[in-house]
Design an enzyme around this catalytic site. Structure first.
Site, PDB file in Angstrom:
ATOM      1  N   ASP A 171       0.848  -1.198   0.000  1.00 52.52           N
ATOM      2  CA  ASP A 171       0.000   0.000   0.000  1.00 52.52           C
ATOM      3  C   ASP A 171       0.891   1.260   0.000  1.00 52.52           C
ATOM      4  O   ASP A 171       0.629   2.221  -0.725  1.00 52.52           O
ATOM      5  CB  ASP A 171      -0.902  -0.030   1.247  1.00 52.52           C
ATOM      6  CG  ASP A 171      -2.128   0.847   1.123  1.00 52.52           C
ATOM      7  OD1 ASP A 171      -2.517   1.192  -0.015  1.00 52.52           O
ATOM      8  OD2 ASP A 171      -2.715   1.194   2.163  1.00 52.52           O
ATOM      9  N   HIS A 254      -4.442   2.838  -7.211  1.00 55.66           N
ATOM     10  CA  HIS A 254      -5.619   2.512  -6.393  1.00 55.66           C
ATOM     11  C   HIS A 254      -6.874   2.308  -7.251  1.00 55.66           C
ATOM     12  O   HIS A 254      -7.745   1.512  -6.888  1.00 55.66           O
ATOM     13  CB  HIS A 254      -5.853   3.570  -5.306  1.00 55.66           C
ATOM     14  CG  HIS A 254      -5.140   3.254  -4.027  1.00 55.66           C
ATOM     15  ND1 HIS A 254      -3.807   3.506  -3.858  1.00 55.66           N
ATOM     16  CD2 HIS A 254      -5.564   2.657  -2.871  1.00 55.66           C
ATOM     17  CE1 HIS A 254      -3.433   3.096  -2.642  1.00 55.66           C
ATOM     18  NE2 HIS A 254      -4.480   2.578  -2.029  1.00 55.66           N
ATOM     19  N   HIS A 257      -6.597  -1.169  -8.386  1.00 55.13           N
ATOM     20  CA  HIS A 257      -7.015  -2.026  -7.252  1.00 55.13           C
ATOM     21  C   HIS A 257      -8.544  -2.124  -7.212  1.00 55.13           C
ATOM     22  O   HIS A 257      -9.105  -3.209  -7.100  1.00 55.13           O
ATOM     23  CB  HIS A 257      -6.494  -1.453  -5.932  1.00 55.13           C
ATOM     24  CG  HIS A 257      -7.225  -1.989  -4.742  1.00 55.13           C
ATOM     25  ND1 HIS A 257      -8.421  -1.438  -4.301  1.00 55.13           N
ATOM     26  CD2 HIS A 257      -6.975  -3.046  -3.927  1.00 55.13           C
ATOM     27  CE1 HIS A 257      -8.867  -2.137  -3.267  1.00 55.13           C
ATOM     28  NE2 HIS A 257      -8.002  -3.112  -3.016  1.00 55.13           N
ATOM     29  N   HIS A 271      -5.691  -5.705   0.670  1.00 52.65           N
ATOM     30  CA  HIS A 271      -5.709  -4.441  -0.077  1.00 52.65           C
ATOM     31  C   HIS A 271      -4.335  -4.122  -0.664  1.00 52.65           C
ATOM     32  O   HIS A 271      -4.196  -3.893  -1.862  1.00 52.65           O
ATOM     33  CB  HIS A 271      -6.179  -3.334   0.896  1.00 52.65           C
ATOM     34  CG  HIS A 271      -6.036  -1.943   0.374  1.00 52.65           C
ATOM     35  ND1 HIS A 271      -6.973  -1.363  -0.453  1.00 52.65           N
ATOM     36  CD2 HIS A 271      -5.064  -1.015   0.559  1.00 52.65           C
ATOM     37  CE1 HIS A 271      -6.579  -0.125  -0.755  1.00 52.65           C
ATOM     38  NE2 HIS A 271      -5.431   0.104  -0.149  1.00 52.65           N
TER      39      HIS A 271
HETATM   40 ZN   LIG Z   1      -4.471   2.019  -0.021  1.00 53.81          ZN
END
Ligand SMILES: [Zn+2]
Length: 364
Positions: A171, A254, A257, A271
């Site tokens: 992340d 992101h 993602h 995540h």
């Molecule tokens: Zn994140």
């Protein structure tokens, strides 16, 4: 447009810091509600109770029921009213912390965030993710302020599973690249303005810290011990990435993602693991310098972060599903539009497939 930087009011990180909880929280309230799930309560109840033993402040432990939902938030609000609670402390993982933040927002009382893992950069932010009671995503709750205090106990985090620390590094890996893209495009960050030099510096420091300390930090947690490298990575995953993403801006990684959430076979991933692959896709999308792409690939391999679908458990990719993921990554309002050039669904589809081949090649 105005430049804006947000951060928690205070960030504290240290060994056995949980034993000094009262020292840091007493200025925020004299009657605190502490929420944690059963598993975490077993670890923290004794040191937390001890720290309040000779204090004029009171604490009330309440079990967190496992979902950051409206039902759970309302239940805790009632406890707050009945007991004249004047501050809330969330100890645990993402959902516990998001619930504490949401309750603090509605009850208008200070919030203390004590993450027991360093798996995402969410703890420092002014954002909660609300789910239904069944665990389906419901909404983002934008809070009026960042947490009053974030406390990281390095000893507790050293004893959490290593895969969670690695996911946190995944992340954090996105922070520099997304902030760089968002700044190049002069787009708004999550803080509501454009980025400052300070947030850019934190994002870059975050990336350099991952490269210099990531591998040793992983080895530390495998041995359940705290080293300087682990301390640096906990700060990078939580504070540098936290302020870096919120006030530096998100971009393609992101959004990719989020697009990948349509692929059911990827639901078992954390995540930060999916974000890692999103970083690789973003680098292909922007045709980043090849040495930079190699640095990222080498880093991911050392940390056991996935760089291709095979690493994520998919042997044969379904190209139609990938196209759907690309479409979702380009949904209206997505942060992919913070890239400094026009991005189409076809561009994202091409970048996903190319990044996947690149990752496979690098792995073989
Ligand atoms: Zn994140």
């Amino acid at each position: 447009m105005d430049k804006i930087i947000l951060s928690p009011s205070k960030y504290v990180q240290g060994y056995n810091t949980i034993e000094r909880l009262e020292v840091y929280t007493s200025s925020l309230g004299k009657n605190s509600l502490i929420i944690a799930d059963d598993f975490i309560t077993k670890i923290i109840k004794e040191p937390v109770s001890n720290s309040y033993q000779n204090s004029s402040s009171n604490i009330l432990f309440e079990k967190f029921n496992g979902e950051c939902s409206k039902t759970e938030i309302n239940r805790l609000m009632e406890i707050i009213q009945q007991n004249k609670i004047d501050s809330i402390v969330g100890i645990g993982g993402g959902k516990t912390l998001d619930t504490a933040k949401a309750v603090s927002y509605y009850a208008k009382i200070p919030v203390v965030i004590v993450p027991t893992i360093a798996s995402t950069d969410a703890p420092c932010s002014a954002l909660s993710v609300i789910y239904t009671d069944e665990g389906v995503f419901s909404e983002y709750l934008f809070l009026s302020k960042n947490p009053d205090l974030v406390i990281m106990d390095t000893k507790i985090i050293a004893n959490a599973p290593v895969r969670l620390l690695a996911a946190g590094m995944g992340d954090a890996l996105a922070t520099y690249f997304e902030a760089r893209a968002c700044t190049a495009a002069n787009k708004k960050t999550m803080a509501g303005g454009t980025a400052t030099k300070a947030s850019a510096a934190l994002a870059e420091l975050c990336y350099n810290t991952l490269l210099s300390d990531g591998y040793l930090a992983k080895l530390s947690v495998e041995n359940k011990v705290v080293t300087k490298s682990l301390e640096n990575i906990i700060e990078a995953n939580t504070y540098l990435s936290g302020v870096g993403f919120e006030s530096g801006g998100l971009a393609a990684a992101h959004a990719i993602h989020n697009g990948l959430t349509v692929v059911e076979e990827l639901h078992h991933l954390y995540h930060g693991e999916k974000v890692t692959f999103g970083v690789l896709v973003q680098l292909v999308l922007e045709n980043a310098p090849k040495n930079e792409i190699e640095d990222v690939l080498s880093f991911c391999k050392k940390i056991n972060l996935p760089v291709c679908f095979k690493d994520m458990g998919i042997e044969n990719i379904n190209k139609e599903k990938i196209y759907e993921a690309a479409k979702l990554a380009c949904a209206e309002g997505e942060t992919i539009y913070n890239m400094p050039f026009e991005v189409t669904v076809d561009d994202v589809y091409s970048a996903i497939l190319t990044a996947n081949s690149l990752g496979e090649d690098f792995s073989s």
